[in-house]
Design a protein around this motif. Sequence first.
Motif, PDB file in Angstrom:
ATOM      1  N   PHE A  76      13.123  41.145  10.225  1.00 27.42           N
ATOM      2  CA  PHE A  76      14.230  41.710   9.441  1.00 27.42           C
ATOM      3  C   PHE A  76      14.598  40.828   8.255  1.00 27.42           C
ATOM      4  N   ALA A 164      12.102  49.377   5.233  1.00 23.19           N
ATOM      5  CA  ALA A 164      13.513  49.000   5.247  1.00 23.19           C
ATOM      6  C   ALA A 164      14.419  50.206   5.136  1.00 23.19           C
ATOM      7  N   PRO A 165      14.441  51.005   6.103  1.00 22.09           N
ATOM      8  CA  PRO A 165      13.511  51.205   7.211  1.00 22.09           C
ATOM      9  C   PRO A 165      12.319  52.036   6.766  1.00 22.09           C
ATOM     10  N   LEU A 166      12.470  52.704   5.582  1.00 28.85           N
ATOM     11  CA  LEU A 166      11.280  53.371   5.065  1.00 28.85           C
ATOM     12  C   LEU A 166      10.488  52.368   4.277  1.00 28.85           C
TER      13      LEU A 166
ATOM     14  N   TYR B  95      21.791  49.096   9.114  1.00 26.53           N
ATOM     15  CA  TYR B  95      21.690  48.409   7.817  1.00 26.53           C
ATOM     16  C   TYR B  95      21.166  49.383   6.790  1.00 26.53           C
ATOM     17  N   VAL B 125      19.264  55.122   2.636  1.00 27.82           N
ATOM     18  CA  VAL B 125      18.485  55.252   3.880  1.00 27.82           C
ATOM     19  C   VAL B 125      18.953  54.137   4.794  1.00 27.82           C
ATOM     20  N   MET B 126      19.305  54.487   5.993  1.00 28.52           N
ATOM     21  CA  MET B 126      19.820  53.507   6.924  1.00 28.52           C
ATOM     22  C   MET B 126      18.895  53.410   8.136  1.00 28.52           C
ATOM     23  N   GLY B 127      18.884  52.212   8.642  1.00 28.98           N
ATOM     24  CA  GLY B 127      18.084  52.006   9.853  1.00 28.98           C
ATOM     25  C   GLY B 127      18.827  51.139  10.805  1.00 28.98           C
ATOM     26  N   ILE B 135      16.241  56.236  11.880  1.00 34.14           N
ATOM     27  CA  ILE B 135      16.431  56.339  10.435  1.00 34.14           C
ATOM     28  C   ILE B 135      17.441  57.457  10.150  1.00 34.14           C
ATOM     29  N   TRP B 137      19.464  59.459   6.825  1.00 29.27           N
ATOM     30  CA  TRP B 137      19.572  59.621   5.364  1.00 29.27           C
ATOM     31  C   TRP B 137      21.001  60.040   5.022  1.00 29.27           C
TER      32      TRP B 137
END
Lengths: 811, 220
Positions: A76, A164-166, B95, B125-127, B135, B137
């Motif tokens: 990360f 991140a994440p894509l 994040y 975009v969040m993860g 994921i 959006w």
Amino acid sequence: MTVRTRSLRFRLIAFLVTLIGLVQIAEFALMTRASYGAAKAKIEQQFGVGDKVFARTLAENAAQQVQSARVLASGFAFRAAVAIGNPATVESALENYGTRIGARAVLYVNLHGDVVADTLRASPHVYPFALPALIHAAGQRGQASSIALLDGRAMQLIAVPVRAPLTIGWVVVCFPLDKALAEQLRSLTGLEVSFAVARGSRWTVVATTLPPKDARVLPARLQATHAGAKNALIRMPDGSELTRLLPLNDSGAARIAAVLTQPIGPALASFRALRATILGLGVFSLLVSILGSILIALGFTRPLAALLEAVKRIRQGDYSRLVAIKRDDEIGTLARGLDLMRARIFEREQRILKLAYEDPLTHLPNRLQFSESLEKALSAARKTRCGLAILIMDLDRFKYVNDTLGHGVGDHVLQEVAQRLRDVLGGAACIARLGGDEFAVLLEEATNGSVAQLAERVVSALERPILYAQQPLDVGASIGIATFPEHGADLQTLVRNADIAMYVAKRTRSGYSFYDPNYDTSQQEHLSLLSELRRAVEQGELRLYYQPKLTLASARVLAAEALIRWIHPVRGLMPPALFIPFAEHTGYIKSLTLWVLREAIAQCGQWRREGRDIQISVNISARDLTSRDLPERICALLAEHEVPARLLCLEITESGFMEDPKHAQRVLDRLAQQGIQLSIDDYGTGYSSLSYIMRLPVKELKIDQAFVSHMSEEPNLATIVHSTIELGHSLGLKVVAEGVEDSGGLALLRELGCDSAQGYYLSPPLPPAEFTAWLEGTLPVRLEGDLCRAEDEHAADLSIARGAALASGAY
Amino acid sequence: MNRPAAACLAACIATGTMLTAAAAATVRFRVVDFAGKPIKDAIVYAVPDTPLPPAKPRTAIIDQVNRQFVPQINVVQVGTYVDFPNSDNILHSVYSFSPAKTFVLRLYAGKTEPPVRFNKPGIVVMGCQIHDTMIAWLLVVKTPYFGKTNAAGLLVLHHLRAGRYRMHAWDVSMRKVTASRPLVVTAGGPPRQITFTLKAGRMPRHGPTMPGMSAGMGMQ
């Protein structure tokens, strides 16, 4: 052993050895090829396994590196740094993580495909990533790995996305294809590993586990052998190793390849050991085969050689040794056949030798054998200086026996003689029958004394009568002896001299006689005798002497015996014994007889014309009886001189008509028919059968002087004479006694009734003139008286008269 | 010059529509891909040409259930607070490195974290730091007129004031909002239907790339 290349043995061995050699070589070649193929296949298989392992290991390595890269990319903090940090931060992060996973270089590629941070160069800089395909592949699969040149270095490149994440970009991690990797791969595959890069056709080795020596030549080899091959198995020209070129990238100007190498040498070590073993075995079995084939060949050829040897012996005439090859095979059969042939030839030769060297009748050696034995003995004696002697023996009365009693008896006599000789002369070197009744004996290491003794024994052995069908036959023998070296140094001389001595013995009736050189002179005389005799006939050197035959009953001389005399111009008077046998021997006797007949008949004719009818007796030899024209010739002579046939008397010895009795009988018959008187001369010495004599037209029997001359001293002789006279008379024959030498004998003959007498007491043979003188002289007259007186008084003075007669005789 | 007139016309039309109905208009949207297949969860929003008065901040919720953001695709007006409650019994750490809004919520459970205010338009975009598969959006738009298509690719926007709009459609597969068209809303009249044909409709196999991060380091 000499090697004859055309010999059976050599060819057999050569064939077998060549055959076995070829088989061995072929076997060796096949086995070598097969085992080499197997070894090579094994190596290639190992090699194939090796390169599979290699590829897999490489793939696994890459997978591992991908994992490392993933771990890096998914951290990360890293993501945060990449996502939000400045290039320097990103670079430092890359460096940090790259070091952590042992990467050579780490690059960050944004979504545009540009390198925005890397550990190779100082930032800031943005440049397109050299391998967009890698990124594309990573985009497709979430990861990608590739081997490629990066900044001129062969690298294993791993690309993974940073999410991140894509996905926001790509981390490319670079691991070098270095020696450490090569070593690692080698330890796993067992193959030598090299990494090579080709730019165009020029190869560069970037890392290798090969020893420097091989590493140096590798580029050249790659270039030379398989510049363009992919995944090719490269065989080095010297066959020393297997090499495989394994392309690691599939595009681009620069090709990167792994070169896997397996030296064949060590891998073929076991094959070489096997080959050495096979070779050893091959050589060993070849040697064994050669030995074996030689033994077999010898097994064939040794008996063949023995056969050859046997054949050679037979060829040289040695038949004595067996062909001793005991085998059950064809050679054995051949050997037996050969041996049989040898035995047959031996037998035949023995028979031929026997025929050639042996007298078939007596089984004694023949003349040829005797000559050879004598030659041998002579050459031995010359060396040892020993003496030797030969005896030549002739039977005295064989001819008579043979003629009168037939050949069967003659043969028996010869066999018996041979047997006696064997008995007596057991130790003699050789007893031979030379032919007819002639025998010869060879005595080795003989002295005169011992030879004489032996001769004596032979003579006495042969004096014993030989019995045939209970009838005793008396043959007797005369032996002539010649010794070496005294009487001759060679065969011819010895035989001739022994012959001469034998004739002397026969003549002298001495039984045996040693040769004397003096004989040789008379022998020489003999040789010239024939021509001399001819000359004597031509030149009138021969004379006829006449010995009166006194008719005892009337005391008158009515007959005379004509006796030939040779007045030799040099030697004087020659006694008939010196040339008559010779003339008989040579056949000249016929001429002599004719001469005698002509002379005697002429004389008879003359006396007849003078008024004296005197019957003339002429000695006829056996040979004379063989001429067919004898009666005609005599007839002609008688007619010529007007002599009546009764005045001619022909005296024939007993043996005279035994030669060809039938012919003799015919001749005699014809003579008798003509009125010619026939008389048996020398009666008593031979073995004439009286019954046979009776058949002959004989009128007169003349008792041999051997009985008559000493009759008055030996009563036995007188008895013989008496019985002979009786016998003659009983057969109707007149009996004449020869050899009257004294008045006692004369008186006795008269007393015994003998018809006529002849002898020196009465008169020696006289020339014609003296004969007629004697007839007319006083001596006959005195004799007449003497004869008359003898009946009643003792004839003491007869000896005186005889002495006077001798003194007055022309003897 | 022309523009005000056109705007006026459009407004008239819209006002007319609204006037005829409830002084506002309803527009029906249909979002399909090039194959004509309806796209679900596509976001359609209309931005009025005339700036709207600032709206009172609102709060939206993006829950985390079974390691998934619920809903995954969201749309809010600029200035909206979004609460990220954690309904799972495990910790999550939400994040975003998106340029529209970068934030990191530390590991938490339940509803301990304060809501995050999104005051910039754009795609966020969040993860989850812990769970890469989570994921979400969030499209932040400068209009209150927005919505998500249903399974049939349909969306109905009500109460559109008459006026001129710019219509936008977006799908998560799109790296940015590209499909737009003007719209004049008039009050009253029958409901209009507008069809958007989007290139998107399929997620990239290995996940979408980050919207708005195509250039440079991804940082704007």
